[in-house]
Design a protein around this motif. Structure first.
Motif, PDB file in Angstrom:
ATOM      1  N   ALA A 112      41.802  40.666  51.570  1.00  0.00           N
ATOM      2  CA  ALA A 112      41.593  39.989  52.904  1.00  0.00           C
ATOM      3  C   ALA A 112      40.337  39.672  52.897  1.00  0.00           C
ATOM      4  O   ALA A 112      39.665  39.022  53.538  1.00  0.00           O
ATOM      5  CB  ALA A 112      42.179  40.969  54.034  1.00  0.00           C
ATOM      6  N   ASP A 150      44.427  38.178  57.803  1.00  0.00           N
ATOM      7  CA  ASP A 150      42.804  37.901  57.993  1.00  0.00           C
ATOM      8  C   ASP A 150      42.567  36.468  58.527  1.00  0.00           C
ATOM      9  O   ASP A 150      43.531  35.540  58.488  1.00  0.00           O
ATOM     10  CB  ASP A 150      42.289  37.922  56.525  1.00  0.00           C
ATOM     11  CG  ASP A 150      42.865  36.877  55.438  1.00  0.00           C
ATOM     12  OD1 ASP A 150      42.813  35.691  55.801  1.00  0.00           O
ATOM     13  OD2 ASP A 150      43.352  37.288  54.529  1.00  0.00           O
ATOM     14  N   GLY A 205      42.419  31.278  53.331  1.00  0.00           N
ATOM     15  CA  GLY A 205      43.871  30.826  53.296  1.00  0.00           C
ATOM     16  C   GLY A 205      44.390  30.367  52.202  1.00  0.00           C
ATOM     17  O   GLY A 205      43.499  30.249  50.900  1.00  0.00           O
ATOM     18  N   ILE A 251      50.939  32.942  43.585  1.00  0.00           N
ATOM     19  CA  ILE A 251      49.829  33.802  43.575  1.00  0.00           C
ATOM     20  C   ILE A 251      50.380  35.612  43.105  1.00  0.00           C
ATOM     21  O   ILE A 251      49.173  36.341  42.952  1.00  0.00           O
ATOM     22  CB  ILE A 251      49.130  34.225  45.158  1.00  0.00           C
ATOM     23  CG1 ILE A 251      50.322  34.520  46.156  1.00  0.00           C
ATOM     24  CG2 ILE A 251      48.371  33.006  45.374  1.00  0.00           C
ATOM     25  CD1 ILE A 251      49.827  34.844  47.536  1.00  0.00           C
ATOM     26  N   TYR A 270      47.092  34.592  37.890  1.00  0.00           N
ATOM     27  CA  TYR A 270      46.750  33.378  38.724  1.00  0.00           C
ATOM     28  C   TYR A 270      45.807  33.702  39.728  1.00  0.00           C
ATOM     29  O   TYR A 270      45.815  34.622  40.669  1.00  0.00           O
ATOM     30  CB  TYR A 270      48.354  32.933  39.237  1.00  0.00           C
ATOM     31  CG  TYR A 270      48.101  31.616  39.931  1.00  0.00           C
ATOM     32  CD1 TYR A 270      48.102  30.649  39.298  1.00  0.00           C
ATOM     33  CD2 TYR A 270      47.659  31.578  41.279  1.00  0.00           C
ATOM     34  CE1 TYR A 270      47.892  29.206  39.698  1.00  0.00           C
ATOM     35  CE2 TYR A 270      47.631  30.117  42.056  1.00  0.00           C
ATOM     36  CZ  TYR A 270      47.643  29.386  40.883  1.00  0.00           C
ATOM     37  OH  TYR A 270      47.516  27.855  41.602  1.00  0.00           O
ATOM     38  N   GLY A 297      37.383  40.233  41.372  1.00  0.00           N
ATOM     39  CA  GLY A 297      38.868  40.178  40.969  1.00  0.00           C
ATOM     40  C   GLY A 297      39.183  40.191  39.735  1.00  0.00           C
ATOM     41  O   GLY A 297      38.630  39.631  38.901  1.00  0.00           O
ATOM     42  N   THR A 298      40.442  40.537  39.472  1.00  0.00           N
ATOM     43  CA  THR A 298      41.083  40.569  38.082  1.00  0.00           C
ATOM     44  C   THR A 298      42.487  39.544  37.907  1.00  0.00           C
ATOM     45  O   THR A 298      42.768  39.120  36.683  1.00  0.00           O
ATOM     46  CB  THR A 298      41.642  42.086  37.493  1.00  0.00           C
ATOM     47  OG1 THR A 298      42.473  42.153  38.137  1.00  0.00           O
ATOM     48  CG2 THR A 298      40.413  42.923  37.560  1.00  0.00           C
ATOM     49  N   PHE A 311      49.936  39.216  55.209  1.00  0.00           N
ATOM     50  CA  PHE A 311      50.900  39.860  54.476  1.00  0.00           C
ATOM     51  C   PHE A 311      51.642  40.605  55.093  1.00  0.00           C
ATOM     52  O   PHE A 311      51.075  41.479  55.750  1.00  0.00           O
ATOM     53  CB  PHE A 311      50.146  40.279  53.037  1.00  0.00           C
ATOM     54  CG  PHE A 311      49.787  39.636  52.191  1.00  0.00           C
ATOM     55  CD1 PHE A 311      50.476  39.191  50.869  1.00  0.00           C
ATOM     56  CD2 PHE A 311      48.250  38.914  52.202  1.00  0.00           C
ATOM     57  CE1 PHE A 311      50.152  38.394  50.045  1.00  0.00           C
ATOM     58  CE2 PHE A 311      48.009  37.894  51.144  1.00  0.00           C
ATOM     59  CZ  PHE A 311      48.792  37.728  49.979  1.00  0.00           C
TER      60      PHE A 311
HETATM   61  P1  ADP Z   1      42.360  38.680  42.322  1.00  0.00           P
HETATM   62  O1  ADP Z   1      41.647  39.608  41.433  1.00  0.00           O
HETATM   63  O2  ADP Z   1      41.857  37.325  41.830  1.00  0.00           O
HETATM   64  O3  ADP Z   1      42.124  38.778  43.774  1.00  0.00           O
HETATM   65  P2  ADP Z   1      45.102  38.924  43.096  1.00  0.00           P
HETATM   66  O4  ADP Z   1      46.464  38.943  42.272  1.00  0.00           O
HETATM   67  O5  ADP Z   1      44.830  39.864  43.935  1.00  0.00           O
HETATM   68  O6  ADP Z   1      43.875  38.611  41.993  1.00  0.00           O
HETATM   69  O7  ADP Z   1      45.135  37.489  44.056  1.00  0.00           O
HETATM   70  C1  ADP Z   1      45.548  36.171  43.320  1.00  0.00           C
HETATM   71  C2  ADP Z   1      45.037  35.230  44.027  1.00  0.00           C
HETATM   72  O8  ADP Z   1      45.569  34.893  45.320  1.00  0.00           O
HETATM   73  C3  ADP Z   1      43.411  35.459  44.435  1.00  0.00           C
HETATM   74  O9  ADP Z   1      42.716  34.915  43.382  1.00  0.00           O
HETATM   75  C4  ADP Z   1      43.265  34.388  45.581  1.00  0.00           C
HETATM   76  O10 ADP Z   1      43.083  33.159  45.061  1.00  0.00           O
HETATM   77  C5  ADP Z   1      44.801  34.600  46.329  1.00  0.00           C
HETATM   78  N1  ADP Z   1      44.555  35.535  47.547  1.00  0.00           N
HETATM   79  C6  ADP Z   1      45.049  36.710  47.453  1.00  0.00           C
HETATM   80  N2  ADP Z   1      44.770  37.238  48.595  1.00  0.00           N
HETATM   81  C7  ADP Z   1      44.405  36.402  49.491  1.00  0.00           C
HETATM   82  C8  ADP Z   1      43.947  36.188  50.899  1.00  0.00           C
HETATM   83  N3  ADP Z   1      44.012  37.310  51.836  1.00  0.00           N
HETATM   84  N4  ADP Z   1      43.381  35.047  51.341  1.00  0.00           N
HETATM   85  C9  ADP Z   1      43.392  33.954  50.608  1.00  0.00           C
HETATM   86  N5  ADP Z   1      43.756  33.883  49.163  1.00  0.00           N
HETATM   87  C10 ADP Z   1      44.015  35.101  48.627  1.00  0.00           C
END
Ligand code: ADP
Length: 257
Positions: A162, A189, A193, A202, A207, A219-220, A250
């Motif tokens: 977030a 948040d 988006g 996601i 991905y 991020g991973t 979420f």
């Molecule tokens: P990352 O390490 O890239 O954050 P996640 O598995 O936690 O990997 O999330 C996957 C993808 O989902 C993120 O790269 C992002 O594009 C999207 N995402 C996750 N949470 C959010 C959020 N709160 N707002 C917008 N996009 C999000």
């Protein structure tokens, strides 16, 4: 299909028929493809920071070390990339542990409210760096039965996301409460988006909607895959609702037991 055949022979050695076994291997093939993609992704994800670590170390050894400004800048990059690499390895180990079905969860009492407060304190400085306002509503003294470390991980991953995917001066809300014998956690948040087409993807490992943005924020691409696994281990449920440019919400529901 995999096909096995065998003749059926009578007493006088005459051929009486043939037995065919058709084995549907679509599911096996699908799993094999997922595994192969995963290995390819892991290799790629490990390789990117390694290449940059090697490159910058080489440049330093080749003389850049004598330039004070370059030295500092390159060492900072090396530090950041090593940090990313160890974060990735942690997430991979975490995920592989979660996927071993024989692994028992540490079922015990979880101090839900206490852990939620701890997680917010842990992430507050990250939010402050981006001038993001973190607003919390926690039901006091809430408890449940489950694995406390894994429970904590759900909140860490959702709240860091977030913060990561919200622009400076944005807002993040975290709510934790009990409803009909379930612990309900809402992380909301007003950030960038996620578009409707991307929402179902996601939770896949690696991905990311925007790879560069995810990388820059450390991020991973494994955070939500880990969250989904933990929620399943708790026999809970996770839902997402999001609108591009408006924000994301979420909602996690876990049986209190
Ligand atoms: P990352 O390490 O890239 O954050 P996640 O598995 O936690 O990997 O999330 C996957 C993808 O989902 C993120 O790269 C992002 O594009 C999207 N995402 C996750 N949470 C959010 C959020 N709160 N707002 C917008 N996009 C999000």
């Amino acid at each position: 299909y995999e096909v096995y055949g065998a003749p059926v022979v009578g007493d006088n050695h005459e051929l009486r028929g043939v037995v065919l076994v058709l084995h549907d291997i679509t599911e096996l093939k699908r799993l094999e493809n997922i595994r192969r993609d995963f290995v390819a992704n892991v290799s790629h994800e490990l390789k990117t920071p390694m290449t940059s670590l090697k490159g910058f170390t080489e440049t330093l050894l080749d003389g850049a070390m004598d330039d004070e400004k370059a030295r500092k800048q390159f060492l900072q990059i090396i530090w950041k990339e090593s940090d990313r690499l160890s974060h990735l390895i942690d997430d991979l180990l975490h995920l592989s542990k979660l996927e071993r079905e024989d692994l028992e969860l540490e079922w015990q009492e979880i101090q839900v409210t206490e852990i939620a407060k701890e997680v917010i304190e842990l992430l507050r400085s990250k939010a402050e760096e981006k001038s993001i306002t973190l607003t919390t509503t926690f039901q006091p003294e809430l408890t449940m039965i489950g694995d406390p470390l894994r429970f904590r991980q759900i909140l860490i991953n959702l709240v860091s996301n977030a913060i990561n995917y919200t622009s400076p001066h944005g807002q993040v809300w975290v709510e934790v409460m009990e409803k009909e014998n379930q612990v309900v956690m809402i992380v909301k948040d007003n950030g960038i988006g996620i578009s409707e087409e991307e929402i179902p993807r996601i939770f896949e490992r690696f991905y990311r909607v925007d790879k560069a943005r995810s990388r820059n924020s450390g991020g991973t691409g494994l955070g939500l895959a880990i969250v989904k696994h933990i929620v399943e281990a708790f026999e809970g449920d996770i839902q997402v609702d999001s609108e591009k440019g408006k924000g994301t919400i979420f909602i996690v529901k876990l049986p209190q037991r």
